[in-house]
Scaffold this motif. Structure first.
Motif, mmCIF file in Angstrom:
data_model
loop_
_atom_site.group_PDB
_atom_site.id
_atom_site.type_symbol
_atom_site.label_atom_id
_atom_site.label_comp_id
_atom_site.label_asym_id
_atom_site.label_seq_id
_atom_site.Cartn_x
_atom_site.Cartn_y
_atom_site.Cartn_z
ATOM 1 N N TRP A 1 23.901 -32.853 -5.684
ATOM 2 C CA TRP A 1 22.708 -32.102 -5.786
ATOM 3 C C TRP A 1 22.643 -31.110 -4.774
ATOM 4 N N VAL A 2 22.652 -31.307 -3.463
ATOM 5 C CA VAL A 2 22.644 -30.174 -2.517
ATOM 6 C C VAL A 2 23.827 -29.278 -2.725
ATOM 7 N N CYS A 3 24.989 -29.436 -3.299
ATOM 8 C CA CYS A 3 25.876 -28.357 -3.415
ATOM 9 C C CYS A 3 25.605 -27.514 -4.427
ATOM 10 N N GLN A 4 24.849 -28.174 -5.554
ATOM 11 C CA GLN A 4 24.480 -27.363 -6.784
ATOM 12 C C GLN A 4 23.460 -26.300 -6.460
ATOM 13 N N LYS A 5 22.375 -27.007 -5.729
ATOM 14 C CA LYS A 5 21.126 -26.041 -5.460
ATOM 15 C C LYS A 5 21.562 -24.799 -4.333
ATOM 16 N N VAL A 6 22.198 -25.311 -3.454
ATOM 17 C CA VAL A 6 22.381 -24.445 -2.298
ATOM 18 C C VAL A 6 23.238 -23.392 -2.803
ATOM 19 N N THR A 7 24.351 -23.449 -3.954
ATOM 20 C CA THR A 7 25.022 -22.612 -4.197
ATOM 21 C C THR A 7 24.356 -21.680 -5.184
ATOM 22 N N GLU A 8 23.194 -22.111 -5.912
ATOM 23 C CA GLU A 8 22.419 -21.250 -6.757
ATOM 24 C C GLU A 8 21.704 -20.334 -5.799
ATOM 25 N N ILE A 9 21.337 -20.807 -4.643
ATOM 26 C CA ILE A 9 20.603 -20.150 -3.816
ATOM 27 C C ILE A 9 21.501 -18.990 -3.253
ATOM 28 N N GLY A 10 22.578 -19.122 -2.974
ATOM 29 C CA GLY A 10 23.663 -17.987 -2.714
ATOM 30 C C GLY A 10 24.185 -18.137 -1.304
ATOM 31 N N ILE A 11 24.181 -19.376 -0.868
ATOM 32 C CA ILE A 11 24.677 -19.443 0.518
ATOM 33 C C ILE A 11 26.134 -19.268 0.570
ATOM 34 N N LYS A 12 26.706 -19.098 1.758
ATOM 35 C CA LYS A 12 28.238 -18.655 1.954
ATOM 36 C C LYS A 12 29.090 -19.779 2.146
ATOM 37 N N LYS A 13 28.576 -20.840 2.639
ATOM 38 C CA LYS A 13 29.492 -22.022 3.192
ATOM 39 C C LYS A 13 28.839 -23.149 3.263
ATOM 40 N N ILE A 14 29.478 -24.167 2.866
ATOM 41 C CA ILE A 14 29.096 -25.660 2.800
ATOM 42 C C ILE A 14 30.018 -26.451 3.905
ATOM 43 N N GLY B 1 17.711 -29.755 3.196
ATOM 44 C CA GLY B 1 18.806 -28.600 3.189
ATOM 45 C C GLY B 1 18.512 -27.660 1.991
ATOM 46 N N ILE B 2 18.066 -28.095 1.000
ATOM 47 C CA ILE B 2 17.728 -27.179 0.159
ATOM 48 C C ILE B 2 16.465 -26.259 0.357
ATOM 49 N N VAL B 3 15.477 -26.858 0.920
ATOM 50 C CA VAL B 3 14.319 -26.318 1.343
ATOM 51 C C VAL B 3 14.777 -25.214 2.648
ATOM 52 N N ALA B 4 15.410 -25.638 3.314
ATOM 53 C CA ALA B 4 15.854 -24.810 4.447
ATOM 54 C C ALA B 4 16.348 -23.528 4.005
ATOM 55 N N CYS B 5 17.488 -23.796 3.107
ATOM 56 C CA CYS B 5 18.269 -22.693 2.516
ATOM 57 C C CYS B 5 17.321 -21.438 1.613
ATOM 58 N N GLY B 6 16.773 -22.258 1.001
ATOM 59 C CA GLY B 6 15.523 -21.365 -0.025
ATOM 60 C C GLY B 6 14.715 -20.721 0.760
#
Ligand code: SAH
Length: 241
Positions: free
Chosen positions: A93-106, A228-233
């Motif tokens: 879930w986290v991987c999918q959502k933070v990728t959409e947001i556009g982060i550079k590294k997990i 994690g998703i809220v923070a990245c978003g």
């Protein structure tokens, strides 16, 4: 218009050959595209091309370049998410959502209270596939790097003190994310999110000694995957134009 990610670098845009079996299957069986139809192709260098299918031979598609695209859908900052391993499908879930947001590294991390303590090859491949799909779907160009799993202590020690290094902690009362972001101009923002059981007192201490800033996401306790998703978003919204 259909977009496909080629895992091999496009060296010669004038002569692109598609031989990836999954893509060919999708083009022929699902989308039923034919010679003359056009599509978008992009690779790990961030370049994107509009091409037309010129030939289908020996189970390969040969393409003719129509134009090179000039699209920038990347964030002007680098968000690196250090996410503790999570139970069940939460990490996907986290991987999918933070990728959409556009982060550079997990960076998957193992912390003291992690229930899951290892990542097998199957899971890694699955996460990478989810990342790739999320990137294509969201119109991104460069997939976030999926790092090998490391221990929390090691991750903290390897941090660059010139970056903005944040650790999210539900017991923090004062440090608000937006205020911190507004008062720092760092290009790289590393964020640490704990597992279901949170960070241990030892980990919070170690983070403090290594000058990580403890940050709150509000008075409510969020699930690890939500945090994690809220923070990245939230971070990303300050930088989208
Ligand atoms: N076990 C803890 C909660 C852990 S929540 C408890 O029940 O008290 C999992 C992770 O999400 C935390 O380690 C933290 O990184 C993040 N998190 C959740 N809510 C948060 C909040 N309000 N502020 C900052 N971080 C939060």
């Amino acid at each position: 218009m259909f977009r496909f990610f080629l895992s091999t670098t496009i060296e010669d845009p004038q002569n692109i050959v598609i031989f990836d079996k999954a893509i060919i299957k999708k083009i022929t069986k699902v989308l039923r595209l034919n010679v003359g139809d056009s599509l978008f192709l992009f690779d790990n260098t961030g370049e994107e091309y509009e091409v037309a299918i010129s030939e289908f031979k020996d189970k390969k598609f040969f393409c003719r370049l129509i134009r090179r695209m000039e699209i920038d859908r990347e964030l002007p900052i680098e968000i690196v998410l250090y996410q503790s391993l999570l139970k069940k499908d939460k990490f996907e879930w986290v991987c999918q959502k933070v990728t959409e947001i556009g982060i550079k590294k997990i960076v998957p991390i193992i912390t003291e209270f992690c229930v899951v303590n290892e990542l097998n090859q199957n899971k890694i491949s699955r996460y990478k596939k989810i990342i790739e799909e999320a990137m294509i779907q969201s119109g991104g160009k460069i997939p976030p790097i999926f790092e090998t799993v490391i221990k929390f202590e090691e991750a903290v020690r390897k941090l660059n003190p010139r970056d903005l290094n944040l650790i999210f902690h539900e017991q923090e009362k004062n440090n608000n994310l937006l205020e911190i972001l507004r008062s720092h101009g760092n290009k790289v923002i590393n964020i640490f999110v704990g597992p279901e059981g949170g960070f241990s007192p030892f980990e919070i201490d170690l983070a403090r000694q290594n000058s990580l800033i403890q940050v709150s996401l509000g008075k409510r306790i969020l699930r690890a995957e939500t945090a994690g998703i809220v923070a990245c978003g939230t971070i990303s919204q300050l930088f989208v134009d």
